[in-house]
Design a protein around this motif. Structure first.
Motif, short mmCIF file in Angstrom:
data_model
loop_
_atom_site.label_atom_id
_atom_site.label_comp_id
_atom_site.label_asym_id
_atom_site.label_seq_id
_atom_site.Cartn_x
_atom_site.Cartn_y
_atom_site.Cartn_z
N ILE A 68 6.82 -12.29 -2.96
CA ILE A 68 5.77 -11.43 -3.51
C ILE A 68 4.90 -10.97 -2.35
CG2 ILE A 68 3.85 -11.23 -5.13
CD1 ILE A 68 5.05 -13.63 -6.63
N ALA A 69 4.66 -9.66 -2.28
CA ALA A 69 3.80 -9.10 -1.24
C ALA A 69 2.35 -9.14 -1.72
CB ALA A 69 4.21 -7.67 -0.94
N PHE A 70 1.44 -9.57 -0.85
CA PHE A 70 0.02 -9.61 -1.17
C PHE A 70 -0.77 -8.76 -0.18
CE2 PHE A 70 1.44 -13.21 -3.55
CZ PHE A 70 0.58 -13.27 -4.65
N LEU A 71 -1.60 -7.89 -0.71
CA LEU A 71 -2.53 -7.10 0.10
C LEU A 71 -3.90 -7.75 0.00
CD1 LEU A 71 -3.13 -4.42 1.69
CD2 LEU A 71 -3.80 -3.46 -0.52
N PHE A 72 -4.43 -8.21 1.11
CA PHE A 72 -5.75 -8.85 1.13
C PHE A 72 -6.77 -7.92 1.77
CE2 PHE A 72 -2.88 -12.61 1.25
CZ PHE A 72 -3.31 -13.22 0.07
N GLY A 83 -16.73 -10.94 1.37
CA GLY A 83 -16.01 -11.02 0.10
C GLY A 83 -14.52 -10.85 0.35
N VAL A 84 -13.71 -11.46 -0.50
CA VAL A 84 -12.26 -11.35 -0.36
C VAL A 84 -11.65 -10.94 -1.69
CG1 VAL A 84 -11.92 -13.82 -0.86
CG2 VAL A 84 -10.14 -12.56 0.36
N GLY A 85 -10.63 -10.09 -1.63
CA GLY A 85 -9.92 -9.67 -2.83
C GLY A 85 -8.45 -9.47 -2.50
N TYR A 86 -7.63 -9.38 -3.54
CA TYR A 86 -6.21 -9.15 -3.28
C TYR A 86 -5.57 -8.27 -4.34
CZ TYR A 86 -4.74 -12.81 -6.72
OH TYR A 86 -4.51 -13.55 -7.85
N GLY A 87 -4.51 -7.60 -3.91
CA GLY A 87 -3.57 -6.92 -4.79
C GLY A 87 -2.20 -7.46 -4.47
N TYR A 88 -1.19 -7.03 -5.18
CA TYR A 88 0.14 -7.57 -4.92
C TYR A 88 1.22 -6.61 -5.39
CZ TYR A 88 0.71 -8.52 -9.90
OH TYR A 88 0.83 -8.37 -11.26
N SER A 89 2.43 -6.87 -4.95
CA SER A 89 3.58 -6.10 -5.42
C SER A 89 4.78 -7.03 -5.46
CB SER A 89 3.87 -4.93 -4.48
OG SER A 89 5.04 -4.24 -4.89
N GLY A 93 7.06 -2.02 -2.56
CA GLY A 93 5.70 -1.53 -2.69
C GLY A 93 4.68 -2.13 -1.75
N GLY A 94 4.90 -3.33 -1.25
CA GLY A 94 3.90 -3.98 -0.42
C GLY A 94 3.50 -3.18 0.81
N PRO A 95 4.46 -2.75 1.64
CA PRO A 95 4.09 -1.95 2.81
C PRO A 95 3.38 -0.65 2.45
CG PRO A 95 6.29 -2.85 3.08
CD PRO A 95 5.88 -3.13 1.66
N GLY A 96 3.74 -0.07 1.29
CA GLY A 96 3.06 1.14 0.84
C GLY A 96 1.61 0.89 0.49
N LEU A 97 1.34 -0.24 -0.18
CA LEU A 97 -0.04 -0.61 -0.48
C LEU A 97 -0.85 -0.77 0.80
CD1 LEU A 97 0.39 -3.32 -3.28
CD2 LEU A 97 -0.40 -0.97 -3.57
N PHE A 98 -0.26 -1.45 1.77
CA PHE A 98 -0.96 -1.67 3.04
C PHE A 98 -1.24 -0.35 3.75
CE2 PHE A 98 -0.77 -2.40 7.66
CZ PHE A 98 -1.84 -3.27 7.80
N LEU A 135 0.24 3.37 -7.13
CA LEU A 135 0.06 2.77 -5.80
C LEU A 135 -1.30 3.09 -5.21
CD1 LEU A 135 2.63 2.47 -2.96
CD2 LEU A 135 0.40 3.47 -2.47
N SER A 136 -1.80 4.32 -5.40
CA SER A 136 -3.06 4.71 -4.77
C SER A 136 -4.23 3.87 -5.26
CB SER A 136 -3.34 6.19 -5.00
OG SER A 136 -3.47 6.48 -6.38
N THR A 137 -4.28 3.57 -6.55
CA THR A 137 -5.38 2.75 -7.05
C THR A 137 -5.09 1.25 -6.90
OG1 THR A 137 -4.46 3.05 -9.28
CG2 THR A 137 -6.34 4.42 -8.66
N GLN A 138 -3.83 0.87 -6.87
CA GLN A 138 -3.53 -0.54 -6.60
C GLN A 138 -3.92 -0.92 -5.18
OE1 GLN A 138 0.35 -1.99 -8.11
NE2 GLN A 138 0.40 -0.16 -9.40
N ALA A 139 -3.87 0.02 -4.25
CA ALA A 139 -4.34 -0.24 -2.90
C ALA A 139 -5.86 -0.42 -2.87
CB ALA A 139 -3.92 0.91 -1.97
#
Length: 406
Positions: A68-72, A83-89, A93-98, A135-139
């Motif tokens: 699972i890819a995680f965007l932090f 503050g810290v938050g995360y999204g995932y794929s 999709g992970g590299p696209g989110l990043f 993807l745009s809002t998940q980022a």
């Protein structure tokens, strides 16, 4: 006594005047109390112990899930808070989110971190040509969640308390032990371990090409759990309408808490028909990527349990809109995945919800969530109550920073 009362009144009046003079010095638009000075965006890949499969794999639409890819997002301010938050794929999709997050993150530098709704809109329009969902809002989600974590930390409150909690713990159920790639013996062993851990419900996957295999597996788990234990099934969108209605009727004898994603996520009409026809509640919504899509689902009467996912809909800001829609319609909620985030949001939901438990996520954070008596306990730490572990850092493959590093 009259003199004392007069002096007290005079003192109170002087204090009030001082306060009024203080606030009068802040003209409209200058109520900023902090500024964003630094942002780190990183991409990490969490490996699973073994590949897992649900009905989407059995129908050939996806390959088994192995990581699972995680965007932090980590956001710092001039006051020294962070503050810290995360999204995932899952799967692609992970590299696209990043990549998308890396492009738009600098828009936050110099902004007041408390203006979260405005900043969400600013980030959306920074990448609007890519759309305002998906993807745009998940980022954006990772940054939005980090800002809410930061806001609650500034208040010295757990996020649930900042939002206004209805409860200090939430019913929880386990999903990670019930995949179709697991033998029924493994599923039963996992269910037993979850119950011993204090989990309040067990969900297993269905959607076998031979539906009689599904019924046998459900029966075995129901017999192991007993008649009064909460049990759910999840078809992961792989049934058609006729199969869904037939299976729904066969499953009614097991008195399930819900049937999840029996149909395609966007088949609001089909889900509404099932909700009318079946005694078992219908749950869906995890694959939707905006508040507007959830509004359509609710308006059609398609769900008994809505299942929004904060990272997928774009963060906590749009998730709160979905909560308001659900409360207005009197619908129960069981958010998908992301338990560290959804625990707080569920605690602030008016109608008694569920939260999903995945032990997969535990190595990412230094803190562990507490479970007892079938419920997940809201941590009393400020913000979301978690910090990234050294293991999360070790799994990081890409990282970029903007602004100050201090």
């Amino acid at each position: 006594m009259a003199t004392s009362a007069f002096l007290d009144f005079t003192k109170a009046t002087e204090t009030s005047t001082v306060n009024e003079q203080h606030f009068a010095g802040l003209r409209a638009g200058e109520a900023t109390t902090d500024r964003i000075t630094g942002i780190d965006i990183s991409l990490a890949f969490l490996p699973l112990a073994a590949p897992i499969s649900d009905a989407k794999v059995l129908t050939g639409r996806q390959k088994p899930l192995t990581e699972i890819a995680f965007l932090f997002a980590e956001i710092r301010t001039e006051s020294g808070l962070s503050g810290v938050g995360y999204g995932y794929s899952k799967r692609a999709g992970g590299p696209g989110l990043f990549a998308h997050a890396k492009e738009i993150a600098p828009e936050l530098l110099g902004e007041d971190p408390s203006d979260i709704q405005r900043l969400w809109t600013k980030l959306v329009w920074a990448g609007a040509s890519m759309g305002r969902s998906g993807l745009s809002t998940q980022a954006i989600a990772a940054m939005d969640i980090a800002l809410w974590d930061l806001k609650a930390k500034r208040a010295g409150l757990p996020l649930a308390k900042l939002l206004g909690a209805h409860r200090d713990s939430v019913q929880c159920y386990n999903t990670s032990g019930g995949y179709l790639s697991m033998s029924i013996e493994e599923v039963l062993a996992n269910a037993k371990a979850s119950v011993e851990h204090g989990i309040g419900g067990i969900k297993i996957k269905v959607g076998q090409p031979d539906t009689s295999v599904d019924i046998k597996r459900v029966r075995a788990v129901r017999e192991a759990l007993g008649d009064n234990f909460h049990m759910m099934v999840d078809a992961n969108q792989q049934w058609n309408r006729s199969t869904a209605i037939r299976m729904g009727r066969k499953l009614e004898e097991f008195e399930l808490t819900w049937i999840e994603e029996p149909l395609d996520a966007y088949d609001a009409e089909g889900h509404a028909a099932l909700a009318r026809e079946l005694a078992t509640p219908i749950a869906t919504g995890e694959m939707l990527t905006s508040a507007a899509e959830h509004r359509a689902l609710i308006k059609a009467g398609s769900v008994d349990f809505m299942q929004p996912d904060a990272p997928r809909v774009g963060g906590i800001t749009p998730f709160l809109k979905i909560m308001a829609l659900g409360e207005d319609a009197g619908i129960r909620m069981a958010p998908h995945f992301a338990m560290e985030i959804h625990l707080h949001l569920s605690a602030a939901y008016e109608i008694d919800p569920w939260v999903e438990h995945f032990e997969w996520l535990e190595p990412l954070f230094n803190e562990k969530l507490e479970i007892a008596g079938g419920r997940m306990i809201v941590p009393n730490r400020p913000g979301l109550g978690f910090s990234l572990s050294e293991q999360a850092r070790a799994w990081t493959t890409d990282r970029v920073g903007f602004g100050s590093n201090s």
